[in-house]
Write a protein that holds these residues in place. Structure first.
Motif, PDB file in Angstrom:
ATOM      1  N   ASP A  51       0.819  -1.214   0.000  1.00 58.03           N
ATOM      2  CA  ASP A  51       0.000   0.000   0.000  1.00 58.03           C
ATOM      3  C   ASP A  51       0.852   1.264   0.000  1.00 58.03           C
ATOM      4  O   ASP A  51       0.569   2.209  -0.740  1.00 58.03           O
ATOM      5  N   VAL A  52       1.888   1.297   0.839  1.00 55.81           N
ATOM      6  CA  VAL A  52       2.704   2.514   0.908  1.00 55.81           C
ATOM      7  C   VAL A  52       3.473   2.729  -0.379  1.00 55.81           C
ATOM      8  O   VAL A  52       3.703   3.861  -0.817  1.00 55.81           O
ATOM      9  N   SER A 110      11.887   7.444   2.810  1.00 57.21           N
ATOM     10  CA  SER A 110      12.100   6.177   3.495  1.00 57.21           C
ATOM     11  C   SER A 110      10.831   5.639   4.113  1.00 57.21           C
ATOM     12  O   SER A 110      10.781   4.477   4.485  1.00 57.21           O
ATOM     13  N   ARG A 111       9.793   6.476   4.283  1.00 52.54           N
ATOM     14  CA  ARG A 111       8.554   5.995   4.867  1.00 52.54           C
ATOM     15  C   ARG A 111       7.787   5.076   3.925  1.00 52.54           C
ATOM     16  O   ARG A 111       6.701   4.631   4.259  1.00 52.54           O
ATOM     17  N   LYS A 126      13.909   4.418   8.844  1.00 54.96           N
ATOM     18  CA  LYS A 126      12.687   5.137   9.218  1.00 54.96           C
ATOM     19  C   LYS A 126      11.478   4.593   8.445  1.00 54.96           C
ATOM     20  O   LYS A 126      10.854   5.286   7.647  1.00 54.96           O
ATOM     21  N   PRO A 127      11.139   3.347   8.667  1.00 54.47           N
ATOM     22  CA  PRO A 127      10.078   2.710   7.872  1.00 54.47           C
ATOM     23  C   PRO A 127       8.693   3.183   8.285  1.00 54.47           C
ATOM     24  O   PRO A 127       8.501   3.828   9.324  1.00 54.47           O
ATOM     25  N   ALA A 128       7.710   2.844   7.467  1.00 53.18           N
ATOM     26  CA  ALA A 128       6.323   3.123   7.820  1.00 53.18           C
ATOM     27  C   ALA A 128       5.856   2.234   8.950  1.00 53.18           C
ATOM     28  O   ALA A 128       4.952   2.598   9.709  1.00 53.18           O
ATOM     29  N   LEU A 129       6.472   1.046   9.091  1.00 50.21           N
ATOM     30  CA  LEU A 129       6.156   0.123  10.170  1.00 50.21           C
ATOM     31  C   LEU A 129       7.381  -0.726  10.431  1.00 50.21           C
ATOM     32  O   LEU A 129       8.061  -1.168   9.504  1.00 50.21           O
ATOM     33  N   ASP A 169       8.315   8.713  15.515  1.00 52.32           N
ATOM     34  CA  ASP A 169       6.904   8.582  15.130  1.00 52.32           C
ATOM     35  C   ASP A 169       6.703   7.379  14.205  1.00 52.32           C
ATOM     36  O   ASP A 169       5.997   7.456  13.196  1.00 52.32           O
ATOM     37  N   ILE A 170       7.315   6.262  14.567  1.00 54.20           N
ATOM     38  CA  ILE A 170       7.238   5.032  13.780  1.00 54.20           C
ATOM     39  C   ILE A 170       6.479   3.986  14.592  1.00 54.20           C
ATOM     40  O   ILE A 170       6.861   3.689  15.732  1.00 54.20           O
ATOM     41  N   PRO A 171       5.426   3.410  14.065  1.00 56.43           N
ATOM     42  CA  PRO A 171       4.737   2.332  14.801  1.00 56.43           C
ATOM     43  C   PRO A 171       5.582   1.075  14.815  1.00 56.43           C
ATOM     44  O   PRO A 171       6.236   0.726  13.833  1.00 56.43           O
ATOM     45  N   VAL A 172       5.567   0.389  15.950  1.00 58.68           N
ATOM     46  CA  VAL A 172       6.373  -0.815  16.145  1.00 58.68           C
ATOM     47  C   VAL A 172       5.468  -1.936  16.638  1.00 58.68           C
ATOM     48  O   VAL A 172       4.675  -1.746  17.569  1.00 58.68           O
TER      49      VAL A 172
END
Length: 503
Positions: free
Chosen positions: A129-130, A154-155, A203-206, A245-248
């Protein structure tokens, strides 16, 4: 004399004590308590580092003003947070609508239940999706894409860090569940510093860490999965998630009694705690939110485990029924909707979701001095009580018979609202009179033989009507309910209920 910082920790459950014991008092295991040393905390006393001539109060005030300021609550602005979709509507509902940026989610479950498969498939969905969204944004505004900074670029990646499997093993599983994406990054490490550096670099989206018990910090002593190590790993990952601000997503192990392994502090530190449950003999999996700072904790997600991965089940009604409920006049249902004695359907609540549970019973003459009682998905002591009530107030004697009572597809009928369906199935099997497939029974049975009301009865009845049921036997309603296509029969005693169901 300086206080000793020696601690003894159980490698099985994480219990710690300043004294050694041979047997862990928490989990009862022998020889699992081992010694380790707590690291000395670094001194951060600001008064010691104050410049000559300055007081401790002045130094403390400058530190507070430099770090943060207290703001009146009326001046605090609430910005709209865009949640990240997991690709599973069931997963999103349990999380409260999606993944909140900067949140830390703990997924715990039994070994082999499918935690890693669920998260790897989720990582593939988000990576797909990203990447699509980033491509669409670049095509819409090429100039903005050229001016985008490295952080935003990078997101468009998802980072999967595993301390249990190699990259090749993860790739094999990703190929099987169709989760191979070019922007899904894989890393295999057990070092906390390496994992934090990878998250900070990409710095990923997840970011997914599998699992919290396998990651080790070199800054503290203790065994892998121990109380100190798990606490340090969780704190470092939470700080990184909040800062960037990265969800883990954290995968957590459980002990043999079903509790999350490690210190209880782990559950307090994270934002969301989810339990991934299921029976090894069935493919049904349930995802429950035990703690959720961003949504409700009474939502349940249903999944189906297969060789191709995990599939969400948006309408799990067919999983708990032996045969689908349909119109008996249709040609396709003439052979499949034949009523069989010894079965009855009830509607049970699991969180906000109402699920149909089919109860099946078999009554045979016993040749043993003590009749046998075999159950599956039903509490044995509850069954003994209902058999006694059925004999005393229903006029059906089953005390000298062998009774076999079970649910379909691993469903659980332990809620008091399932009492009436259990009794109806037993009565149907004993009298050899079938109950119509389009009839359901909902109600709790008291020791006096009365049918008691159950919570959220209207919600259960509306779900029953949606599934195609035309008759419902329920307790006396305090507030009348009218539902199109559903005949509601109110009964006060167990004898009235049996007459209504078996007529």
């Amino acid at each position: 004399m300086a206080k000793s910082n020696v601690q003894y920790v159980c490698s099985e459950c994480g219990w710690d004590s300043p004294k050694w014991v041979g047997r862990c008092p928490n989990c009862g295991q022998w020889g699992t308590v081992e010694e380790f040393h707590e690291p000395k905390a670094a001194s951060t006393t600001h008064a010691r580092t104050a410049a000559p001539g300055r007081t401790a109060r002045t130094t403390a005030a400058s530190v507070v003003s430099a770090q943060s300021e207290a703001t009146p609550i009326t001046e605090v602005t609430t910005e709209s947070v865009t949640r990240l979709a997991t690709g599973f509507s069931e997963f999103d509902r349990v999380l409260g609508g999606g993944i909140v940026p900067g949140s830390v989610v703990l997924i715990a479950g039994e070994p082999g239940i499918g935690k890693s498969t669920l998260l790897l498939e989720t990582a593939g969905n988000i990576a797909r999706d990203v990447a699509h969204n980033a491509s669409a944004a670049r095509n819409a505004d090429a100039q903005s894409a050229r001016n985008a900074d490295a952080d935003e670029q990078s997101r468009s990646t998802v980072l999967y860090i595993s301390g249990e499997e190699s990259q090749a093993q993860i790739r094999l599983r990703a190929s099987r569940i169709n989760a191979v994406e070019p922007n899904l990054l894989l890393a295999s490490t057990t070092d906390l510093s390496t994992a934090l550096a990878l998250i900070e670099q990409h710095k990923p989206a997840l970011a997914i860490v599998d699992s919290a018990q396998t990651i080790v910090s070199q800054d503290v002593d203790g065994i892998s999965g121990g109380s100190t190590q798990v606490r340090e790993v969780a704190s470092a990952l939470i700080d990184t998630a909040k800062h960037f601000d990265i969800p883990v997503f954290l995968v957590g192990h459980v002990t043999k009694d079903g509790q999350i392994a490690g210190p209880r502090t782990l559950e307090h530190l994270v934002d969301v705690v989810c339990q991934f449950e299921g029976d090894a003999q069935t493919a049904l999996r349930m995802l429950r939110a035990v703690k959720n700072r961003f949504g409700p904790t009474d939502e349940v997600g249903c999944f189906d485990m297969s060789g191709e991965g995990i599939e969400e089940v948006t309408d799990p009604a067919g999983l708990f029924l032996s045969m689908p409920t349909s119109d008996s006049n249709s040609e396709s249902s003439n052979a499949g909707d034949v009523s069989i004695d010894g079965t009855c359907v009830t509607m049970t609540l699991d969180g906000h979701r109402s699920l149909p549970i089919e109860v099946q019973s078999l009554v045979t003459n016993s040749v043993l001095p003590t009749p046998r009682r075999a159950t599956n998905g039903i509490d044995t002591s509850r069954l003994a009580m209902l058999v006694a009530v059925l004999y005393r107030h229903g006029g059906i004697a089953l005390l000298n018979n062998d009774l076999y009572v079970s649910t379909v597809a691993g469903g659980v009928a332990k809620e008091p609202a399932c009492d009436l369906a259990i009794v109806a199935a037993l009565a149907s099997a004993a009298k050899k009179k079938p109950i119509a497939r389009t009839t359901c029974a909902i109600g709790e049975i008291a020791l006096t033989g009365q049918i008691r009301s159950v919570p959220r009865i209207e919600h259960r009845l509306r779900e029953a009507a949606r599934l195609g049921f035309t008759r419902a036997v329920v307790p006396i309603l305090r507030k009348k309910v009218y539902i199109d296509g559903l005949q509601i029969i109110e009964v006060a005693t167990i004898k009235d209920a049996i007459q209504a169901l078996l007529k």
